[in-house]
Design a protein around this motif. Sequence first.
Motif, short mmCIF file in Angstrom:
data_model
loop_
_atom_site.label_atom_id
_atom_site.label_comp_id
_atom_site.label_asym_id
_atom_site.label_seq_id
_atom_site.Cartn_x
_atom_site.Cartn_y
_atom_site.Cartn_z
N PRO A 132 0.82 -1.22 0.00
CA PRO A 132 0.00 0.00 0.00
C PRO A 132 0.85 1.26 0.00
O PRO A 132 2.02 1.25 0.41
CB PRO A 132 -0.83 -0.13 1.28
CG PRO A 132 -0.06 -1.09 2.13
CD PRO A 132 0.62 -2.03 1.20
N VAL A 133 0.25 2.34 -0.44
CA VAL A 133 0.93 3.63 -0.57
C VAL A 133 0.16 4.67 0.23
O VAL A 133 -1.07 4.75 0.11
CB VAL A 133 1.05 4.07 -2.04
CG1 VAL A 133 1.85 5.37 -2.15
CG2 VAL A 133 1.68 2.98 -2.88
N VAL A 134 0.87 5.45 1.02
CA VAL A 134 0.28 6.55 1.77
C VAL A 134 0.88 7.85 1.23
O VAL A 134 2.11 7.99 1.19
CB VAL A 134 0.54 6.43 3.28
CG1 VAL A 134 0.03 7.67 4.01
CG2 VAL A 134 -0.15 5.20 3.83
N VAL A 135 0.02 8.76 0.82
CA VAL A 135 0.46 10.08 0.36
C VAL A 135 0.15 11.08 1.46
O VAL A 135 -1.01 11.27 1.84
CB VAL A 135 -0.24 10.49 -0.94
CG1 VAL A 135 0.29 11.84 -1.44
CG2 VAL A 135 -0.06 9.42 -2.00
N ILE A 136 1.18 11.70 2.00
CA ILE A 136 1.01 12.70 3.05
C ILE A 136 0.80 14.06 2.41
O ILE A 136 1.65 14.54 1.64
CB ILE A 136 2.21 12.73 4.00
CG1 ILE A 136 2.37 11.39 4.71
CG2 ILE A 136 2.07 13.85 5.01
CD1 ILE A 136 3.56 11.33 5.65
N ARG A 203 -4.23 0.15 -6.22
CA ARG A 203 -5.58 -0.07 -5.68
C ARG A 203 -5.66 0.22 -4.20
O ARG A 203 -6.74 0.21 -3.63
CB ARG A 203 -6.01 -1.51 -5.96
CG ARG A 203 -6.13 -1.87 -7.43
CD ARG A 203 -6.36 -3.34 -7.61
NE ARG A 203 -5.24 -4.12 -7.05
CZ ARG A 203 -5.20 -5.46 -7.03
NH1 ARG A 203 -6.21 -6.15 -7.53
NH2 ARG A 203 -4.16 -6.10 -6.52
N ARG A 204 -4.50 0.44 -3.57
CA ARG A 204 -4.46 0.74 -2.14
C ARG A 204 -3.63 2.00 -1.88
O ARG A 204 -2.60 1.97 -1.23
CB ARG A 204 -3.89 -0.44 -1.36
CG ARG A 204 -4.76 -1.68 -1.38
CD ARG A 204 -4.18 -2.76 -0.47
NE ARG A 204 -2.93 -3.29 -1.00
CZ ARG A 204 -2.12 -4.12 -0.31
NH1 ARG A 204 -2.42 -4.46 0.94
NH2 ARG A 204 -1.01 -4.57 -0.86
N VAL A 205 -4.12 3.09 -2.42
CA VAL A 205 -3.49 4.41 -2.23
C VAL A 205 -4.34 5.18 -1.21
O VAL A 205 -5.54 5.33 -1.40
CB VAL A 205 -3.38 5.19 -3.54
CG1 VAL A 205 -2.82 6.58 -3.30
CG2 VAL A 205 -2.49 4.42 -4.53
#
Length: 214
Positions: A132-136, A203-205
Amino acid sequence: MGWSWRSAVWYLVAACGGVVLLPFALPIAVTVYAIVWLYTWTHDPRARTSILQVLPLHPRRVFRCVRALWSGMLDGLGGPTIAIIVTYLAAKLTRSARAQDTAVRDIKYGPQARHRLDLFVPLGREPGGHMPVVVILPGYRWSKTKRARMYRPMAQTLCGDGMFVVLPRVGGAGAGLEDILGDFHQAVQWVFENADNFGGDARRVHLLGYGAGA
């Protein structure tokens, strides 16, 4: 209708309090007006041309400005500041060694020179696996892009939990709200277009906003 002794004591205490605070009323009022006027002059572009029409004079307007400033301070302390500090301290206290810096810095995500982001790569990921990717979406004064580095300890901590973390730098000197929104849009678009290339799962941003970035 007669007064009870409790009402009499209450009014007596209130009167005494008013007399005690009366000498401080003028300095407090002057200080409050000065803070509100200074904030208005430094943050409202209209104050450069018509300062007398912009500065709040009526006590009701000043009270509303003070309430807005106070709410903003509480939002900042309760939102990004405490979260960043707690995350940073937790990382310091719970790990015997300093967390390894896994960031790939200054990746270009848009056409402008200011369009740069840091990509924090999780360690121990399986080859070919997608995480998964987390965009701060950082919150700070948009003309001060260097303040995004305050979020690096938190980004590295999240990265250690098994996810890619993207920390874009947005805004800059003279950037308006439309420019900021455009920067956010391009940063997120870059993530979706390049997630497969760096091992992320498009698909998991997830978006994580603080303060003005929320």
